[in-house]
Write a protein that holds these residues in place. Structure first.
Motif, PDB file in Angstrom:
ATOM      1  N   GLU A 195      81.111 -75.070  16.435  1.00 48.07           N
ATOM      2  CA  GLU A 195      82.550 -74.842  16.628  1.00 48.07           C
ATOM      3  C   GLU A 195      83.149 -74.130  15.419  1.00 48.07           C
ATOM      4  OE1 GLU A 195      86.049 -74.490  18.340  1.00 48.07           O
ATOM      5  OE2 GLU A 195      84.373 -75.423  19.392  1.00 48.07           O
ATOM      6  N   LEU A 196      82.696 -74.487  14.232  1.00 46.62           N
ATOM      7  CA  LEU A 196      83.155 -73.838  13.006  1.00 46.62           C
ATOM      8  C   LEU A 196      82.816 -72.347  13.028  1.00 46.62           C
ATOM      9  CD1 LEU A 196      84.469 -74.986  10.349  1.00 46.62           C
ATOM     10  CD2 LEU A 196      82.170 -74.878   9.366  1.00 46.62           C
ATOM     11  N   LYS A 254      72.587 -75.169  16.297  1.00 49.61           N
ATOM     12  CA  LYS A 254      72.110 -75.429  17.661  1.00 49.61           C
ATOM     13  C   LYS A 254      72.054 -76.926  17.962  1.00 49.61           C
ATOM     14  CE  LYS A 254      67.168 -75.219  16.467  1.00 49.61           C
ATOM     15  NZ  LYS A 254      65.894 -74.493  16.678  1.00 49.61           N
ATOM     16  N   ASP A 255      71.951 -77.767  16.916  1.00 52.61           N
ATOM     17  CA  ASP A 255      71.923 -79.218  17.099  1.00 52.61           C
ATOM     18  C   ASP A 255      73.138 -79.918  16.501  1.00 52.61           C
ATOM     19  OD1 ASP A 255      69.340 -79.233  18.367  1.00 52.61           O
ATOM     20  OD2 ASP A 255      68.449 -78.875  16.390  1.00 52.61           O
ATOM     21  N   ASP A 256      74.150 -79.134  16.100  1.00 46.83           N
ATOM     22  CA  ASP A 256      75.359 -79.694  15.508  1.00 46.83           C
ATOM     23  C   ASP A 256      76.567 -79.011  16.145  1.00 46.83           C
ATOM     24  OD1 ASP A 256      77.572 -80.378  13.967  1.00 46.83           O
ATOM     25  OD2 ASP A 256      76.475 -80.364  12.079  1.00 46.83           O
ATOM     26  N   GLY A 313      84.872 -70.604  15.586  1.00 48.62           N
ATOM     27  CA  GLY A 313      86.214 -70.350  15.074  1.00 48.62           C
ATOM     28  C   GLY A 313      86.268 -69.094  14.228  1.00 48.62           C
ATOM     29  N   LEU A 314      85.198 -68.823  13.478  1.00 52.96           N
ATOM     30  CA  LEU A 314      85.128 -67.588  12.703  1.00 52.96           C
ATOM     31  C   LEU A 314      85.057 -66.378  13.636  1.00 52.96           C
ATOM     32  CD1 LEU A 314      84.830 -66.009  10.065  1.00 52.96           C
ATOM     33  CD2 LEU A 314      82.363 -66.369  10.222  1.00 52.96           C
ATOM     34  N   SER A 315      84.233 -66.471  14.667  1.00 52.91           N
ATOM     35  CA  SER A 315      84.126 -65.361  15.614  1.00 52.91           C
ATOM     36  C   SER A 315      85.476 -65.075  16.268  1.00 52.91           C
ATOM     37  CB  SER A 315      83.073 -65.682  16.676  1.00 52.91           C
ATOM     38  OG  SER A 315      82.941 -64.611  17.595  1.00 52.91           O
ATOM     39  N   ARG A 316      86.174 -66.121  16.673  1.00 47.22           N
ATOM     40  CA  ARG A 316      87.479 -65.912  17.300  1.00 47.22           C
ATOM     41  C   ARG A 316      88.450 -65.236  16.339  1.00 47.22           C
ATOM     42  NH1 ARG A 316      86.149 -71.051  19.312  1.00 47.22           N
ATOM     43  NH2 ARG A 316      87.472 -72.136  17.807  1.00 47.22           N
ATOM     44  N   ARG A 317      88.410 -65.638  15.075  1.00 47.82           N
ATOM     45  CA  ARG A 317      89.323 -65.019  14.102  1.00 47.82           C
ATOM     46  C   ARG A 317      88.942 -63.565  13.844  1.00 47.82           C
ATOM     47  NH1 ARG A 317      93.254 -67.436  11.309  1.00 47.82           N
ATOM     48  NH2 ARG A 317      94.140 -66.328   9.527  1.00 47.82           N
ATOM     49  N   TYR A 323      76.713 -71.629  22.672  1.00 50.21           N
ATOM     50  CA  TYR A 323      78.175 -71.728  22.556  1.00 50.21           C
ATOM     51  C   TYR A 323      78.835 -70.509  23.206  1.00 50.21           C
ATOM     52  CZ  TYR A 323      82.678 -72.316  20.091  1.00 50.21           C
ATOM     53  OH  TYR A 323      84.003 -72.487  19.769  1.00 50.21           O
ATOM     54  N   THR A 324      79.948 -70.722  23.962  1.00 44.54           N
ATOM     55  CA  THR A 324      80.602 -69.599  24.659  1.00 44.54           C
ATOM     56  C   THR A 324      82.120 -69.562  24.484  1.00 44.54           C
ATOM     57  OG1 THR A 324      80.813 -70.890  26.710  1.00 44.54           O
ATOM     58  CG2 THR A 324      78.812 -69.538  26.455  1.00 44.54           C
ATOM     59  N   LYS A 325      82.720 -70.517  23.761  1.00 45.68           N
ATOM     60  CA  LYS A 325      84.184 -70.569  23.682  1.00 45.68           C
ATOM     61  C   LYS A 325      84.784 -69.362  22.953  1.00 45.68           C
ATOM     62  CE  LYS A 325      86.096 -74.445  22.477  1.00 45.68           C
ATOM     63  NZ  LYS A 325      86.312 -75.730  21.745  1.00 45.68           N
TER      64      LYS A 325
END
Length: 453
Positions: free
Chosen positions: A101-102, A94-96, A105-109, A171-173
Motif C-alpha cells: 500500500e505504501l 508481496k507478503d506485506d 501510494g507512491l505510484s498514485r502520487r 496490487y491494483t489500487k
C-alpha cells in the motif's frame, strides 16, 4: 542493529514525517545479515543502515493515502529517484500488504504529478512554489513543481513502478483515473517529441552553467526526425548534447511494452478502466518507431571498429561515445529489460564504457568506475558501481563491487553521489537515498533475491 527506528509524527497538513521500520523489513534485514555472515559483515552493516534509511528518513505518508518520497538532502521528490528508492522493497511487499500500500501510494502520487505537468522532473510535497521559479523561464508553471527539466526517463520510471508493483504483488489500487490520464499524457509527450519542432517545451535558466539550461532560446540543438523521442536533459539533470538520449529511448521502448500489456484487456485481474484499444494502438506504434530509431541512429563505432550503442545522437550524423553514471545509462540496458547481458552489441558497448574510451570512466587507488558530467573529474558514482554489478553475469565481479562500495563510504555506511577515486573522504551529497537503495538491490541480487520483471 536498531530495532525501533523512527516514531511516526505529523506536520500541519497531516503528513506523517517519519516511519517505524515494518516488521517485514526488519526481518529481511536480519535475513541479509545471516546471508552475509562473517565474510561479508561490512556489506551487512551498510545494508542495515541504507535499507532502513529510506523508510525512516525520506518517506512521507500523506492524508490522502499517497506517499511522498524525498530524494535525500534536497526537499523535493524526483519521479526517477522515487521509483528507484522503492524498487528494492518489492520482493518484501508481496507478503506485506501495508508495504504494498505504501508503494501503491507512491505510484498514485507520481501519476497525480504527471497529470499536473508531464514535462516536469521534480515536485514539491505541497503547492508551495517552484524552487527555481525566479531563475527559470519555461512555457508552463505550477506551484507543485520543484523543477521543470524535461527528461524522458522521468516519464518511464513511474510506468515501470506501476508495472512492477502489480507484477510482484498483484496490487491494483494504483490503476485509477489519474493513472489512465497520466499514461495518455506520457504518450502525448512522447509522440510530440518525436518531432521537437512542434513541441511547446522550452527551458532557459539564468545560470553560468551551460549544462543547466538549453541552448537555442531554450529549444536545444537541432535534430532530425528519427522515430525516437527527444529529451531536453539527461538523468543527471544536465542538458543533452544531442537530444536523442539512447538509454532513455531504450527505457521508453521497454515501458511502452508494459503499457500495451496493461491496457490490452487480456488480464482479467486488472480493472476494467485499463481496457483501452486506443492506448494499445498508440503505444505499439510509438514502440515500433523508437525501436527502429535506436537500430538506425543509436549506434556508433568504438576505436576497435566494433559497433556499440551511442549515448546520444541527433539523426544528423552526430553521436557521442560515452556513458554517465545516472540511470538509465547504456550500462543499465539489461537491467531495464531492453536486452540480455550477452547481447553482442551490448557486450561490446560494456567493454568500451568500462575503459578509458569513456571520458567519464575514472580509475584510482580505491575504485574504478563511471562518473558524471554533473560532478568533478575523478569522482566515481556508487550508483554506477551498483549498476555495473547488477548487469554483470559474474558473481565474483558483483562481490568485488560490493566490497568496493562498502569500503568507500568514508565511515558513514551510506552511499554518496560521487567520491574521489583516490580519496573516498572527498564526496558529494552525504544523503542520497537512490544511491543507498541501489547498493541494497545489488546486495540482494548477489544472494539471488530479485524483482520480477
Amino acid at each position: 542493529m536498531e530495532k525501533n527506528i523512527g516514531a511516526t509524527s505529523s506536520n500541519a497538513d497531516g503528513a506523517q514525517k517519519a516511519q517505524a521500520v515494518p516488521v517485514s523489513v526488519r526481518n529481511f534485514i536480519e535475513r541479509i545479515h545471516v546471508l552475509c555472515g562473517e565474510e561479508h559483515k561490512d556489506w551487512a552493516l551498510t545494508f542495515d543502515k541504507a535499507f532502513a534509511n529510506t523508510l525512516t528518513s525520506a518517506l512521507r505518508r500523506e492524508k490522502d493515502g499517497s506517499t511522498f518520497l524525498l530524494t535525500g538532502d534536497i526537499p523535493a521528490m524526483w519521479l526517477r529517484d522515487s521509483t528507484a528508492q522503492m524498487r528494492p522493497y518489492l520482493p518484501i511487499a508481496k507478503d506485506d500488504p501495508d508495504l504494498a500500500e505504501l508503494i501503491g501510494g507512491l505510484s498514485r502520487r507520481q501519476f497525480f504529478y504527471i497529470t499536473i505537468d508531464p514535462y516536469a522532473n521534480a515536485f514539491n510535497e505541497t503547492p508551495s512554489g517552484a524552487s527555481w521559479d525566479k531563475k527559470d523561464r519555461t512555457d508552463r508553471t505550477s506551484p507543485w513543481l520543484w523543477e521543470r527539466k524535461y527528461e524522458v526517463d522521468s516519464l518511464c520510471y513511474p510506468v515501470q513502478l506501476a508495472w512492477l508493483l502489480y507484477r510482484n504483488t498483484g496490487y491494483t489500487k494504483h490503476f485509477n483515473a489519474d493513472f489512465v490520464k497520466g499514461i495518455q499524457s506520457v504518450l502525448d509527450v512522447f509522440v510530440t517529441e518525436q518531432d521537437h519542432k512542434r513541441s511547446p517545451y522550452f527551458f532557459i535558466r539564468d545560470t553560468t552553467l551551460p549544462t543547466d539550461t538549453l541552448s537555442n532560446n531554450g529549444r536545444g540543438t537541432p535534430v532530425a526526425e528519427t522515430g525516437m523521442t527527444w529529451s531536453g536533459f539527461r538523468p543527471s539533470d544536465d542538458t543533452c548534447t544531442y537530444h536523442y538520449l539512447i538509454p532513455s529511448n531504450m527505457f521508453a521502448y521497454v515501458i511502452l511494452g508494459y503499457i500495451t500489456r496493461l491496457f490490452d484487456g487480456c488480464d482479467a485481474k486488472l480493472p476494467a478502466l485499463l481496457n483501452n484499444p486506443d492506448i494499445v494502438r498508440r503505444s505499439a506504434t510509438l514502440r515500433d518507431g523508437i525501436g527502429r530509431g535506436i537500430r538506425e541512429y543509436g549506434t556508433t563505432k568504438n576505436r576497435e571498429g566494433e559497433t556499440v550503442y551511442a549515448y546520444e545522437a541527433d539523426g544528423l550524423g552526430h553521436a557521442s561515445l560515452m556513458d554517465d553514471a545516472n540511470i538509465p545509462n547504456l550500462l543499465s540496458a539489461p537491467y531495464l529489460g531492453f536486452c540480455q547481458a550477452d547481447d553482442p552489441t551490448y557486450a561490446a558497448t560494456r567493454r568500451t564504457l568500462l575503459s578509458d574510451e569513456n571520458p567519464y570512466f575514472y580509475s584510482g587507488r580505491y575504485a574504478s568506475g563511471i562518473g558524471s558530467s554533473h560532478t568533478d573529474a575523478d569522482r566515481v558514482w556508487p550508483i554506477a558501481l551498483s549498476i555495473q554489478g547488477l548487469t554483470s553475469e559474474s558473481r565474483a565481479e558483483k562481490a568485488r563491487l560490493l566490497d568496493t562500495l562498502a569500503a568507500t563510504t568514508a565511515g558513514t555506511h551510506l552511499m554518496h553521489e560521487g567520491f574521489d577515486v583516490n580519496d573516498p573522504g572527498k564526496y558529494t551529497r552525504p544523503w542520497f537515498s537512490w544511491s543507498n537503495m541501489m547498493f541494497c538491490e545489488l546486495t540482494m541480487d548477489y544472494f539471488g533475491i530479485r524483482v520480477q520483471m
